[in-house]
Design a protein around this motif. Sequence first.
Motif, PDB file in Angstrom:
ATOM      1  N   GLY A 309       1.117  -1.093  -0.116  1.00  0.00           N
ATOM      2  CA  GLY A 309      -0.329  -0.019   0.158  1.00  0.00           C
ATOM      3  C   GLY A 309       1.002   1.463   0.453  1.00  0.00           C
ATOM      4  O   GLY A 309       1.807   1.534   0.786  1.00  0.00           O
ATOM      5  N   GLY A 340      -3.833   2.202   0.475  1.00  0.00           N
ATOM      6  CA  GLY A 340      -3.144   1.280   1.021  1.00  0.00           C
ATOM      7  C   GLY A 340      -2.595   1.154   2.263  1.00  0.00           C
ATOM      8  O   GLY A 340      -1.560   1.512   2.352  1.00  0.00           O
ATOM      9  N   LYS A 341      -2.787   0.864   3.863  1.00  0.00           N
ATOM     10  CA  LYS A 341      -2.663   0.091   4.439  1.00  0.00           C
ATOM     11  C   LYS A 341      -1.837  -1.015   4.893  1.00  0.00           C
ATOM     12  O   LYS A 341      -2.468  -1.719   4.253  1.00  0.00           O
ATOM     13  N   LEU A 344      -3.716  -4.044   5.718  1.00  0.00           N
ATOM     14  CA  LEU A 344      -5.319  -4.363   5.725  1.00  0.00           C
ATOM     15  C   LEU A 344      -5.307  -4.015   4.271  1.00  0.00           C
ATOM     16  O   LEU A 344      -6.747  -3.870   4.049  1.00  0.00           O
ATOM     17  N   LEU A 345      -4.815  -4.539   3.610  1.00  0.00           N
ATOM     18  CA  LEU A 345      -4.786  -4.954   1.631  1.00  0.00           C
ATOM     19  C   LEU A 345      -5.951  -5.547   1.541  1.00  0.00           C
ATOM     20  O   LEU A 345      -7.359  -5.174   0.718  1.00  0.00           O
ATOM     21  N   LYS A 347      -8.772  -6.145   3.648  1.00  0.00           N
ATOM     22  CA  LYS A 347      -9.719  -5.646   4.274  1.00  0.00           C
ATOM     23  C   LYS A 347     -10.789  -4.534   3.205  1.00  0.00           C
ATOM     24  O   LYS A 347     -12.089  -4.193   2.984  1.00  0.00           O
ATOM     25  N   THR A 348      -9.428  -3.935   2.667  1.00  0.00           N
ATOM     26  CA  THR A 348      -9.712  -2.580   2.103  1.00  0.00           C
ATOM     27  C   THR A 348      -9.945  -2.593   0.038  1.00  0.00           C
ATOM     28  O   THR A 348     -11.029  -2.018   0.254  1.00  0.00           O
ATOM     29  N   ARG A 349      -9.557  -3.779  -0.131  1.00  0.00           N
ATOM     30  CA  ARG A 349      -9.943  -4.862  -2.060  1.00  0.00           C
ATOM     31  C   ARG A 349      -9.755  -5.468  -1.846  1.00  0.00           C
ATOM     32  O   ARG A 349      -9.514  -6.426  -2.385  1.00  0.00           O
TER      33      ARG A 349
END
Length: 380
Positions: A309, A340-341, A344-345, A347-349
């Motif tokens: 991210g 992106g963090k 947490l990729l 969960k976000t995508r």
Amino acid sequence: MSTTITPLHPVGPFPPGLLPPLAPAPAEQAGPGARRRHAALAVLSAFAAMLLLLALAFHGYVAWVIAHPYVPALTSNPLAAKGLAYDDVAFPSKSGRTTVHGWYIPAAVSGGGASATLAAAGAEGGPAPAKAAAVPASDRTVVFSHGYGANREETWVPMYDLAELLHGLHYNVFMFDYGYASSGVRTPATGGREESQQLLAAVQYARSQGAGEVVVWGFSMGAGTALQAALQTDASDRIDAMLLDSLFLPTGDSLYSNVQQYLKDLPRYPSVPLIKWMLPFFTGVHLDSLPVRQVLQTPYPMPVFIMHGTDDAIASVSTAKRIAADQQNALSRSWVVQGGKHELLFKTRPKEYIQRAALFLSQVDASYKTAKEADAGKVA
């Protein structure tokens, strides 16, 4: 006429080899002002020494915490979380210095779903679902390599969801704890030195269960550890491909970035040199002895998929881009997620994440089967 000579010093019996003092000692001449200055200097020296000891103790504590991160205990298991049957296993690391504890989840043996679901239905007394045509045991295994400060569950990734996904794709899955998160005897974190030996032992275990194709899926420091392990493989622990999510390498810069997450006002100097100097007392490994430079300069022979991210505050995206740019395998690729963090990729995508990972795995599998058929043809 006689001459009287007055001695420079009083005449008297003195110990052999010693001369009498020429003048009174300075302390005897010191007045009240000088004594006050000496007392103030002594107080200041004691205060400075106390501050130095406090600074050393503080940085020693930080180094100890880095070597012994807090990791919560396991809260579930594959059967309870996703209905996946598993074996609880333990074996020595490749170095023999530590023990690896993990869960081996065999691929589904029937086309209708997980074997654990069928077993659970029978145990509850309900009618067992009709079994579909049997599917051969899988020779493909994914080994999860979790991140620092987490255990094999790593819920924020989330690991159980990925295990369920892979199980549905007819992969065996191996989830294990690194020594600093062990469900047995915990050992210090070593920045990848001993962790790479634990990962290689996990790969060896997967092969001992019949896996011909082993993929390592690493997260954060677990991804960096996978890169270190891939430098040391042999026939028994060969890694066929790697997926690396938010990869983290242990360097002075990354160390400082992570410590700053908790101690924002901590100065870089002398904190980083002090912590690096103290870490070997707790880990037995000096940070500068890790093969980070070799990792950064190695074009790995196996396919590597790097996911990172742009807003990762723990592991620099520039490092991920640098490693990705050096890869030469035709199947290697990278995915830089805008905004992106760290870790947490998924969960976000989630949809894109699964699509990209599944595509990479299918291409790796196709390449493996092609090479296997070619080898079989040569033997024939």
